[in-house]
Write a protein that holds these residues in place. Structure first.
Motif, PDB file in Angstrom:
ATOM      1  N   VAL A  49     -15.119 124.052  -3.240  1.00  0.00           N
ATOM      2  CA  VAL A  49     -16.216 123.337  -2.450  1.00  0.00           C
ATOM      3  C   VAL A  49     -17.004 122.487  -3.487  1.00  0.00           C
ATOM      4  O   VAL A  49     -17.492 122.870  -4.174  1.00  0.00           O
ATOM      5  N   ASP A  50     -16.907 121.137  -3.356  1.00  0.00           N
ATOM      6  CA  ASP A  50     -17.490 120.232  -4.130  1.00  0.00           C
ATOM      7  C   ASP A  50     -18.909 119.905  -3.383  1.00  0.00           C
ATOM      8  O   ASP A  50     -18.710 119.355  -2.238  1.00  0.00           O
ATOM      9  N   PHE A  51     -20.011 119.689  -3.940  1.00  0.00           N
ATOM     10  CA  PHE A  51     -21.166 119.322  -3.489  1.00  0.00           C
ATOM     11  C   PHE A  51     -21.561 117.964  -3.978  1.00  0.00           C
ATOM     12  O   PHE A  51     -21.557 117.866  -5.373  1.00  0.00           O
ATOM     13  N   PHE A  52     -22.148 116.865  -3.242  1.00  0.00           N
ATOM     14  CA  PHE A  52     -22.694 115.807  -3.647  1.00  0.00           C
ATOM     15  C   PHE A  52     -24.023 115.486  -3.515  1.00  0.00           C
ATOM     16  O   PHE A  52     -24.279 115.110  -2.332  1.00  0.00           O
ATOM     17  N   MET A  53     -25.015 115.558  -4.184  1.00  0.00           N
ATOM     18  CA  MET A  53     -26.363 115.509  -4.157  1.00  0.00           C
ATOM     19  C   MET A  53     -26.675 114.258  -4.276  1.00  0.00           C
ATOM     20  O   MET A  53     -26.487 113.351  -5.496  1.00  0.00           O
ATOM     21  N   VAL A  94     -19.229 118.419   0.591  1.00  0.00           N
ATOM     22  CA  VAL A  94     -20.507 118.448   1.413  1.00  0.00           C
ATOM     23  C   VAL A  94     -21.479 117.343   0.690  1.00  0.00           C
ATOM     24  O   VAL A  94     -21.593 117.389  -0.593  1.00  0.00           O
ATOM     25  N   ILE A  95     -21.894 116.621   1.538  1.00  0.00           N
ATOM     26  CA  ILE A  95     -22.830 115.464   1.010  1.00  0.00           C
ATOM     27  C   ILE A  95     -24.041 115.889   1.490  1.00  0.00           C
ATOM     28  O   ILE A  95     -24.488 115.866   2.826  1.00  0.00           O
ATOM     29  N   ALA A  96     -25.035 116.167   0.403  1.00  0.00           N
ATOM     30  CA  ALA A  96     -26.309 116.178   0.758  1.00  0.00           C
ATOM     31  C   ALA A  96     -27.339 115.008   0.740  1.00  0.00           C
ATOM     32  O   ALA A  96     -27.552 114.380  -0.380  1.00  0.00           O
ATOM     33  N   SER A  97     -28.142 114.919   1.726  1.00  0.00           N
ATOM     34  CA  SER A  97     -29.164 113.842   1.869  1.00  0.00           C
ATOM     35  C   SER A  97     -30.385 114.379   2.256  1.00  0.00           C
ATOM     36  O   SER A  97     -30.683 115.342   2.893  1.00  0.00           O
ATOM     37  N   SER A  98     -31.602 113.868   1.462  1.00  0.00           N
ATOM     38  CA  SER A  98     -32.852 114.206   1.715  1.00  0.00           C
ATOM     39  C   SER A  98     -33.293 113.799   3.190  1.00  0.00           C
ATOM     40  O   SER A  98     -34.430 114.409   3.771  1.00  0.00           O
ATOM     41  N   LEU A 137     -21.848 117.078   6.441  1.00  0.00           N
ATOM     42  CA  LEU A 137     -23.046 116.774   5.896  1.00  0.00           C
ATOM     43  C   LEU A 137     -24.325 117.734   5.979  1.00  0.00           C
ATOM     44  O   LEU A 137     -24.381 118.381   7.018  1.00  0.00           O
ATOM     45  N   VAL A 138     -25.242 117.595   5.026  1.00  0.00           N
ATOM     46  CA  VAL A 138     -26.412 118.525   5.251  1.00  0.00           C
ATOM     47  C   VAL A 138     -27.582 117.453   5.022  1.00  0.00           C
ATOM     48  O   VAL A 138     -27.315 116.552   4.281  1.00  0.00           O
ATOM     49  N   SER A 139     -28.767 117.884   5.541  1.00  0.00           N
ATOM     50  CA  SER A 139     -30.000 117.182   5.319  1.00  0.00           C
ATOM     51  C   SER A 139     -31.253 118.088   5.431  1.00  0.00           C
ATOM     52  O   SER A 139     -30.981 119.037   5.666  1.00  0.00           O
ATOM     53  N   ALA A 140     -32.476 117.204   5.498  1.00  0.00           N
ATOM     54  CA  ALA A 140     -33.493 118.028   5.635  1.00  0.00           C
ATOM     55  C   ALA A 140     -34.505 116.915   6.082  1.00  0.00           C
ATOM     56  O   ALA A 140     -34.128 116.177   6.935  1.00  0.00           O
ATOM     57  N   ASP A 141     -35.965 117.246   5.840  1.00  0.00           N
ATOM     58  CA  ASP A 141     -36.843 116.146   6.170  1.00  0.00           C
ATOM     59  C   ASP A 141     -37.409 116.301   7.556  1.00  0.00           C
ATOM     60  O   ASP A 141     -38.231 115.893   8.173  1.00  0.00           O
ATOM     61  N   LEU A 191     -24.199 128.127   4.902  1.00  0.00           N
ATOM     62  CA  LEU A 191     -22.706 127.998   5.137  1.00  0.00           C
ATOM     63  C   LEU A 191     -21.884 128.713   4.526  1.00  0.00           C
ATOM     64  O   LEU A 191     -21.956 129.332   3.463  1.00  0.00           O
ATOM     65  N   GLU A 192     -20.797 129.246   5.280  1.00  0.00           N
ATOM     66  CA  GLU A 192     -19.749 129.838   4.790  1.00  0.00           C
ATOM     67  C   GLU A 192     -18.259 129.322   4.548  1.00  0.00           C
ATOM     68  O   GLU A 192     -18.034 128.915   5.841  1.00  0.00           O
ATOM     69  N   PHE A 193     -17.860 129.452   3.579  1.00  0.00           N
ATOM     70  CA  PHE A 193     -16.394 128.693   3.650  1.00  0.00           C
ATOM     71  C   PHE A 193     -15.390 129.728   3.054  1.00  0.00           C
ATOM     72  O   PHE A 193     -15.747 130.766   1.989  1.00  0.00           O
ATOM     73  N   ASP A 194     -14.340 129.559   3.733  1.00  0.00           N
ATOM     74  CA  ASP A 194     -13.375 130.714   3.510  1.00  0.00           C
ATOM     75  C   ASP A 194     -12.161 129.948   2.963  1.00  0.00           C
ATOM     76  O   ASP A 194     -11.507 128.995   3.964  1.00  0.00           O
TER      77      ASP A 194
END
Length: 201
Positions: A49-53, A94-98, A137-141, A191-194
């Motif tokens: 799994v690659d994460f892009f912050m 997974v692309i993470a946005s604030s 996609l993941v995010s917050a705020d 998040l769980e990845f198999d």
């Protein structure tokens, strides 16, 4: 009403100073490319799994200036993201946005991707046109935990997981259009990845 019609001009002179202070106090991984470019964006991997912050603050321009197309990421960070996504061979990206990707997450507010629709849509189109599989996609705020499905005209729909109420007792109202929306107590997302099975989940 007055604020809705006000034109905002951002003074960016404070950004280099705050970037220097941030580096002195927070250990962010160094980038092996664009090391000359300020900002908190970087990548890391856990297994397959690659994460892009993303840094959704440093290069953001105002969405309130009539006739201008605002940017959340700036041209070089956006090009960096596209390049990294296209080169990733991980099962999931997974692309993470604030700030939230879903336009309706914060009503009519323009300080989420709602105020940067053209750029968000450009990224989504790029993902599908280049057949980049497994993007989440993941995010917050928002002071709640939500899950959204963002339909897209071609390819697969996007799923966004938004959680930013781990310690703050304040709540933002839940959203009826979300797949899941919770704000009764402080919460977080898992998040769980198999990737050991033939069709990773």
């Amino acid at each position: 009403p007055e604020r809705q019609h006000k034109v905002y001009v951002l003074d960016a002179s404070f950004k280099p100073i705050t970037w220097e202070i941030f580096q002195q106090n927070w250990i962010n991984p160094e980038r092996d490319d664009l090391s000359d470019l300020p900002g908190t964006f970087y990548t890391f991997s856990i297994g397959d799994v690659d994460f892009f912050m993303l840094d959704c603050r440093y290069y953001r321009t105002s969405p309130h200036i009539p006739g201008e197309v605002p940017t959340m990421l700036g041209p070089r960070q956006k090009a960096w993201l596209k390049d990294r996504l296209s080169k990733s061979d991980a099962s999931f990206k997974v692309i993470a946005s604030s700030v939230p990707w879903e336009f309706r997450s914060k009503g009519e507010s323009l300080d989420t991707w709602n105020g940067f629709r053209a750029e968000r849509n450009e990224l989504f189109d790029f993902i599908h046109q280049n057949r980049i599989e497994g993007v989440f996609l993941v995010s917050a705020d928002r002071h709640r935990s939500d899950a959204y499905r963002i339909p897209w005209s071609e390819g697969y729909d996007f799923y966004e997981f938004e959680s930013s109420k781990l310690t703050n007792p304040e709540s933002h109202g839940t959203k009826e259009h979300a797949l899941f929306s919770y704000n009764a107590k402080p919460s977080c997302g898992l998040l769980e990845f198999d990737t050991t099975v033939e069709n990773p989940t």
